[in-house]
Design an enzyme around this catalytic site. Structure first.
Site, PDB file in Angstrom:
ATOM      1  N   TYR A   4       0.860  -1.227  -0.054  1.00 19.73           N
ATOM      2  CA  TYR A   4       0.041  -0.023  -0.079  1.00 19.73           C
ATOM      3  C   TYR A   4       0.822   1.275  -0.010  1.00 19.73           C
ATOM      4  O   TYR A   4       0.414   2.269   0.624  1.00 19.73           O
ATOM      5  CB  TYR A   4      -0.965   0.239   1.193  1.00 19.73           C
ATOM      6  CG  TYR A   4      -1.776  -1.149   1.317  1.00 19.73           C
ATOM      7  CD1 TYR A   4      -2.268  -2.180   0.302  1.00 19.73           C
ATOM      8  CD2 TYR A   4      -2.699  -1.275   2.465  1.00 19.73           C
ATOM      9  CE1 TYR A   4      -2.950  -3.009   0.315  1.00 19.73           C
ATOM     10  CE2 TYR A   4      -3.678  -2.335   2.398  1.00 19.73           C
ATOM     11  CZ  TYR A   4      -3.687  -3.345   1.388  1.00 19.73           C
ATOM     12  OH  TYR A   4      -4.588  -4.347   1.429  1.00 19.73           O
ATOM     13  N   LYS A  53       5.616 -14.434   1.864  1.00 16.90           N
ATOM     14  CA  LYS A  53       5.113 -15.206   0.622  1.00 16.90           C
ATOM     15  C   LYS A  53       6.730 -14.901   0.012  1.00 16.90           C
ATOM     16  O   LYS A  53       6.857 -14.921  -1.213  1.00 16.90           O
ATOM     17  CB  LYS A  53       4.284 -14.398  -0.418  1.00 16.90           C
ATOM     18  CG  LYS A  53       3.802 -15.202  -1.425  1.00 16.90           C
ATOM     19  CD  LYS A  53       3.099 -16.668  -0.934  1.00 16.90           C
ATOM     20  CE  LYS A  53       2.931 -17.441  -2.083  1.00 16.90           C
ATOM     21  NZ  LYS A  53       2.241 -18.906  -1.870  1.00 16.90           N
ATOM     22  N   ASP A  98      -0.209 -17.975   2.394  1.00 18.34           N
ATOM     23  CA  ASP A  98      -1.482 -18.969   1.935  1.00 18.34           C
ATOM     24  C   ASP A  98      -1.853 -20.130   2.964  1.00 18.34           C
ATOM     25  O   ASP A  98      -2.885 -20.488   3.338  1.00 18.34           O
ATOM     26  CB  ASP A  98      -1.311 -19.511   0.509  1.00 18.34           C
ATOM     27  CG  ASP A  98       0.264 -19.744   0.259  1.00 18.34           C
ATOM     28  OD1 ASP A  98       1.107 -19.694   1.065  1.00 18.34           O
ATOM     29  OD2 ASP A  98       0.560 -20.523  -0.874  1.00 18.34           O
ATOM     30  N   ASP A 137      -3.677  -7.221   6.588  1.00 13.45           N
ATOM     31  CA  ASP A 137      -5.217  -6.769   6.105  1.00 13.45           C
ATOM     32  C   ASP A 137      -6.056  -8.028   5.886  1.00 13.45           C
ATOM     33  O   ASP A 137      -7.187  -8.252   6.507  1.00 13.45           O
ATOM     34  CB  ASP A 137      -5.339  -5.812   4.926  1.00 13.45           C
ATOM     35  CG  ASP A 137      -6.458  -5.082   4.566  1.00 13.45           C
ATOM     36  OD1 ASP A 137      -7.287  -5.200   5.487  1.00 13.45           O
ATOM     37  OD2 ASP A 137      -6.572  -4.366   3.775  1.00 13.45           O
ATOM     38  N   ASP A 175      -9.311  -9.542   8.702  1.00 18.25           N
ATOM     39  CA  ASP A 175     -10.719  -9.949   8.236  1.00 18.25           C
ATOM     40  C   ASP A 175     -10.764 -11.439   8.653  1.00 18.25           C
ATOM     41  O   ASP A 175     -12.020 -11.599   9.391  1.00 18.25           O
ATOM     42  CB  ASP A 175     -10.814  -9.408   6.872  1.00 18.25           C
ATOM     43  CG  ASP A 175     -11.284  -8.223   6.713  1.00 18.25           C
ATOM     44  OD1 ASP A 175     -10.731  -7.329   7.527  1.00 18.25           O
ATOM     45  OD2 ASP A 175     -12.109  -7.792   5.797  1.00 18.25           O
TER      46      ASP A 175
HETATM   47 MN    MN Z   1      -9.156  -4.312   5.794  1.00 20.34          MN
END
Ligand code: MN
Ligand code: NAD
Length: 354
Positions: free
Chosen positions: A135, A185, A218, A242, A246
């Site tokens: 980001y 990763k 993963d 992120d 969630d």
């Molecule tokens: Mn989020």
């Protein structure tokens, strides 16, 4: 008597429902705890302001926020404005300008909430790198609209950025079970992610008491579902964390439960506290948004201000309500409104005589 000044930005959608509820609860905690008071100032920044002025926040918005002790934030996002405009225009602008590089997201099964796991136990904190990575906002597009169009989305990992989030995560691990999972990763992403692994090993030498596990993102999603009890502190990049947070919030019962602290650990700037969910287009305006995430977020805000007693009192009130079987909003299988849950938590606060 300590006096705190809190900047409140409800933003869009259900942010406008759960944040006022959270302020009511924070005022009730302050009244019950004593010793400090809150003065909150609310800013109507977000998509409505954007439609009126072309800006998600005023030009001098950051200067306005700077003197506050903390920022209490809802969410951004509306159906008629591109999501990247609303997110960068307000939330990411604040996080990056105030160098809130540590995004801290606890997830835990609260008593009385089963969650989808049905077995195992979940009590973890995800530490999300919040200033760079995927980001960083770098990239571009060429040959727009043509068949040879190319878009790049460049991830940036700096030694300084990775090292400081790694230290934050190791320090946090020292205060909990002394176990840290470093997520990357680095099999497929062979530059930034390899740097991430290397710096984790380097910083880890300063924390010989912390057991470190390296896991690919993963595989980490399956660990969350199948062996959540093996997870304590997790450190991951802006994007990976992120997604994982969630998932962790959903495993704790609902996306409406998870809290977030966007911290500037060096305290040069105000830190920002927000539930992890977004503006929830599908339920906004219905009065049924789960406010528990915004209440738990309030407890993180209190802890940051140094009001640990008040933070513990608020968590106790939340857990008394959940342990008693609600009231719960529809996302947790109940029929209650945001207001019903708010009143129940306030009553639990008033009844708490510890
Ligand atoms: Mn989020
Ligand atoms: P979302 O978190 O808004 O909603 C996902 C799902 O979870 C929806 O079904 C929603 O109803 C449910 N949900 C979320 N919070 C809830 C709550 N408190 N109580 C009950 N149910 C809840 O994510 P999305 O749908 O991907 O995004 C919607 C908008 O929010 C987009 O514009 C997105 O960019 C924005 N967003 C903003 C932030 C932020 O401001 N920090 C974070 C995530 C998403």
């Amino acid at each position: 008597m300590t006096h705190y000044r809190i900047a409140v930005i409800p933003g869009d959608g259900i942010g406008k429902e759960v944040i006022p509820a959270g302020i009511e609860v924070l005022q009730a905690v302050a009244a019950r705890e004593g010793g400090f008071t809150f003065e909150s100032e609310t800013f109507d920044w977000g998509s409505d302001l954007y439609r009126a002025t072309g800006r998600m926040m005023p030009e001098d918005g950051l200067e306005t926020l700077r003197p506050f002790d903390a920022i209490y934030f809802g969410a951004v996002g509306d159906t008629d404005i591109p999501d990247h405009v609303t997110l960068w225009g307000l939330r990411l602008n604040i996080c990056q300008s105030f160098d809130q590089y540590a995004n801290v997201r606890p997830a835990r099964l609260l008593p009385g909430i089963e969650g989808p796991l049905r077995r195992g136990h979940l009590d973890c904190v995800i530490v999300r790198e919040n200033s760079e990575g995927e980001y960083a906002g770098q990239g571009g597009r060429s040959h727009r609209g043509l068949p040879e169009e190319v878009a790049t989305e460049v991830s940036i990992f700096t030694r300084r950025g990775v090292e400081r989030i790694m230290r934050y995560a190791f320090d946090l691990a020292m205060t909990r079970c002394k176990h840290l999972t470093v997520v990357t990763k680095s099999n497929a992403q062979r530059h930034g992610m390899v740097l991430w692994d290397e710096i984790a090993r380097e910083v880890g030498r300063d924390y010989p008491g912390v057991e470190v596990r390296f896991e690919l993102v993963d595989a980490m999603t399956t660990t969350f579902v199948l062996k959540p009890e093996s997870i304590d502190v997790v450190v991951a990049t802006n994007l990976h964390a992120d997604i994982l947070s969630d998932l962790a919030s959903a495993l704790s019962g609902s996306l409406g439960i998870g809290p977030t602290a966007n911290l500037d650990p060096e305290r040069r700037f105000p830190s920002m506290f927000e539930p992890i969910h977004g503006s929830a287009f599908d339920i906004m305006g219905k009065g049924i948004a789960n406010p528990l995430g915004s209440f738990w977020t309030g407890a993180l805000l209190l802890e940051h201000l140094g009001e640990a007693g008040a933070a513990a009192r608020l968590m106790r009130a939340i857990e008394r309500v959940t342990a008693a079987g609600g009231p719960f909003t529809p996302d947790l299988g109940g029929k209650a409104t945001t207001g019903d849950v708010t009143q129940a938590v306030i009553s639990a606060l008033q009844a708490d005589n510890e």
